[in-house]
Design an enzyme around this catalytic site. Structure first.
Site, PDB file in Angstrom:
ATOM      1  N   GLY A   1       0.805  -1.215   0.000  1.00  0.00           N
ATOM      2  CA  GLY A   1       0.000   0.000   0.000  1.00  0.00           C
ATOM      3  C   GLY A   1       0.835   1.260   0.000  1.00  0.00           C
ATOM      4  CB  THR A   2       4.021   2.187   1.663  1.00  0.00           C
ATOM      5  OG1 THR A   2       3.508   1.850   2.947  1.00  0.00           O
ATOM      6  CG2 THR A   2       4.877   3.436   1.773  1.00  0.00           C
TER       7      THR A   2
ATOM      8  CB  VAL B   1       7.371 -14.610   3.433  1.00  0.00           C
ATOM      9  CG1 VAL B   1       8.869 -14.566   3.122  1.00  0.00           C
ATOM     10  CG2 VAL B   1       7.102 -15.539   4.601  1.00  0.00           C
TER      11      VAL B   1
ATOM     12  CG  ASP C   1       4.217  -5.795  10.891  1.00  0.00           C
ATOM     13  OD1 ASP C   1       4.975  -6.580  10.290  1.00  0.00           O
ATOM     14  OD2 ASP C   1       3.975  -4.641  10.508  1.00  0.00           O
TER      15      ASP C   1
ATOM     16  CE  LYS D   1      23.167  -6.792  16.833  1.00  0.00           C
ATOM     17  NZ  LYS D   1      23.093  -8.272  16.820  1.00  0.00           N
TER      18      LYS D   1
ATOM     19  CE1 TYR E   1       2.726  19.789  42.607  1.00  0.00           C
ATOM     20  CE2 TYR E   1       3.251  21.612  41.124  1.00  0.00           C
ATOM     21  CZ  TYR E   1       2.481  21.070  42.131  1.00  0.00           C
ATOM     22  OH  TYR E   1       1.456  21.792  42.683  1.00  0.00           O
TER      23      TYR E   1
ATOM     24  CG  HIS F   1      -5.586  14.619  51.460  1.00  0.00           C
ATOM     25  ND1 HIS F   1      -4.659  15.215  50.626  1.00  0.00           N
ATOM     26  CD2 HIS F   1      -6.065  15.607  52.261  1.00  0.00           C
ATOM     27  CE1 HIS F   1      -4.564  16.512  50.924  1.00  0.00           C
ATOM     28  NE2 HIS F   1      -5.405  16.770  51.910  1.00  0.00           N
TER      29      HIS F   1
ATOM     30  CD  GLU G   1      -7.572  21.633  43.773  1.00  0.00           C
ATOM     31  OE1 GLU G   1      -7.398  21.771  42.548  1.00  0.00           O
ATOM     32  OE2 GLU G   1      -6.847  22.168  44.626  1.00  0.00           O
TER      33      GLU G   1
ATOM     34  CG  PHE H   1     -11.299  -9.256  62.920  1.00  0.00           C
ATOM     35  CD1 PHE H   1     -10.453  -8.768  63.914  1.00  0.00           C
ATOM     36  CD2 PHE H   1     -10.775 -10.200  62.042  1.00  0.00           C
ATOM     37  CE1 PHE H   1      -9.139  -9.179  64.042  1.00  0.00           C
ATOM     38  CE2 PHE H   1      -9.457 -10.621  62.150  1.00  0.00           C
ATOM     39  CZ  PHE H   1      -8.636 -10.113  63.146  1.00  0.00           C
TER      40      PHE H   1
END
Length: 513
Positions: free
Chosen positions: A35-36, A64, A125, A137, A215, A275, A327, A462
């Protein structure tokens, strides 16, 4: 001089035509597939087909085509190694200098409704990850790209110096390996779930960056927010922000706690969190009533808190919400009038999230420890009330029983040691996170002290001794629900009988550390 070669094979065609044109202008030869190749050819970009490079036809329904020495030799051959260079010449293997590949849409495929296993397997793939790994690599010589966002950087460096920098190639190689690792993790998870494998010998998880945070819990801690690669519908990661500042680390944790609590309730309900603990949970005939019940549970602690409501926020409710410093407000939706009222407050965060679809809330949860990870199922157990045992002489009234059911749902979301005092509409007092159960009991009783006539009490575990039950009896509370299981249960039962308290054992503990 031999032309440099670029291999382009992408499922995401975003920007690929412009990228290929710029490579051609920089004297690259383009190798492409399927397709590309068609997309590039349709845009008058000359390409060389894979079959022309390998002298071998694409086969087995496309399974393949790139798994060939002339592809992987061209990627893996070290240009600085004379033996490699001679071997490549001997076997007519030409170097491939740039690889641009993204993979079959496996993630998108398995998210489709009614996807078959065969369809999922066919979208695994093989050639793509192999090329990415080979190119990565050999990043000393090969540039590898998996994301259209990197096209501009690569073209800019090629245009300026004739090559990408080694630093850039290493960064792109690391990104490619992260990409293939995430891809493989999704496949492993899918196949593991298909065979219902339980505890695995290794754990593969993958998450996608959703937001860089200013943060963490404190201003000196760096933090990020990652979402599950397969989205969870009922989660803060899937909420749509309609108004307000970006969420902070603590906002996200509190909002998540809010949603977990809300998952217990189907009737109109409002949950207020501070909290990671509820400071008020209320239900009612409509969302306004539910919110007012939650607010009245603790009008002091709700200041600066996070509110979740499981029905649309209307104007009447919005007026009340706007009078409090909050908030975040999370709801399935907001009426136009409610939005007009609430968006006048610049900093309040408004999040829309559908709350009736909670099918995927049974996922596992992960807690990091130094050097490791704890994994457990979420505590989503729906208790069978028919198995509960009334262990005292007095039986609960119907109103008490309704309140005990409500309180028991609430207490499982309070940090242990946890005590919740409630009626059948709202929480009245909450004792959380104390080192002993007497301490939590005292806190809850103190908060609820003016409203104990019709109150009931729930404990997440308990009572190890009868001292807490004695405090409860002296307060006037007449109904308790707890798991039972202490070696001194009989002492607690006798103490309850002494004060005319009805007590239920559930045999289910809800610790929350």
């Amino acid at each position: 001089m031999t032309k440099r070669r670029a291999l382009l094979s992408v499922s995401d065609k975003t920007g690929i035509v412009e990228f290929a044109k710029k490579l051609v202008s920089l004297d690259f030869e383009i190798i492409s597939t399927g397709g590309t190749q068609k997309t590039l050819t349709d845009n008058q970009i000359e390409t060389v087909g894979i079959e022309s490079v390998t002298d071998f036809p694409e086969m087995l329904d496309g399974r393949v085509k790139t798994l060939h020495p002339k592809i992987h030799g061209g990627l893996l051959g070290k240009r600085s190694n004379e033996e490699h260079v001679e071997t490549m010449k001997k076997h007519a293997i030409l170097p491939i200098d740039l690889v641009c590949v993204n993979l079959y849409p496996f993630k998108e495929t398995i998210q489709k409704r009614d996807v078959t296993e065969e369809e999922a397997i066919e979208n695994i793939d093989i050639g793509g990850p192999s090329m990415l790994r080979s190119a990565s690599k050999n990043c000393e010589s090969v540039t590898v790209i998996i994301d259209p966002i990197d096209y501009e950087t690569v073209i800019s460096e090629l245009s300026e110096t004739g090559n990408t920098t080694l630093v850039t190639r290493k960064k792109l190689a690391a990104k490619a390996f992260r990409h293939t690792a995430s891809y493989d993790a999704l496949i492993a998870d899918y196949l593991t779930n298909q065979v219902e494998e339980g505890e695995q010998e290794s754990l593969t998880l993958t998450f996608d960056l959703k937001q860089s945070l200013r943060y963490g819990e404190n201003s000196h801690q760096k933090a990020s927010f990652y979402a599950s690669s397969i989205p969870t519908a009922f989660s803060i990661a899937s909420a749509k922000q309609l108004h307000g500042k970006e969420l902070s680390y603590n906002n996200i944790k509190d909002a998540d706690a809010c949603l977990r609590m809300m998952s217990e309730f189907k009737s109109p309900t409002a949950v207020a969190v501070k909290h990671m603990n509820p400071c008020g949970i209320g239900n009612g005939k409509d969302i306004y009533t539910a919110f007012m019940n939650a607010y009245e549970s603790d009008p002091v602690s709700i200041f600066g808190g996070i509110i979740a409501l499981n029905r649309e926020v209307d104007a009447k409710t919005a007026e009340k919400l706007a009078n409090i410093f909050l908030e975040i407000i999370i709801a399935p939706s907001f009426s136009e009038e409610a939005l007009e009222i609430l968006t006048k407050k610049k900093n309040i965060r408004l999040l829309a999230l559908e709350m009736r679809e909670q099918k995927d809330i049974s996922e596992k949860e992960y807690v990091s420890v130094l050097g490791g990870l704890l994994v457990q199922e979420m505590d989503t157990l729906v208790e069978d009330e028919t198995t509960w045992k009334i262990v005292t002489k007095r039986q609960p009234t119907q109103t008490e029983l309704e309140a005990l059911v409500f309180a028991n749902k609430c207490v499982k979301h309070v940090k242990s040691n946890a005590i919740v005092i409630a009626n059948n509409e709202r929480t009245l007092g909450i004792g959380a996170g104390q080192m002993n159960r007497v301490g939590s009991t005292k806190i809850a009783l103190e908060q609820a002290k003016e409203q104990l006539d019709t109150a009931v009490l729930a404990s997440d575990a308990f009572f190890p001794m009868a001292d807490s039950v004695e405090l409860i009896g002296q307060s006037g509370v007449k109904a308790i629900i707890q798991p039972g299981g202490s070696i001194k249960d009989q002492e607690s039962i006798e103490m309850a009988d002494k004060y005319g308290i009805t007590m239920i054992f559930t045999d289910v503990r809800h610790f929350k550390h």
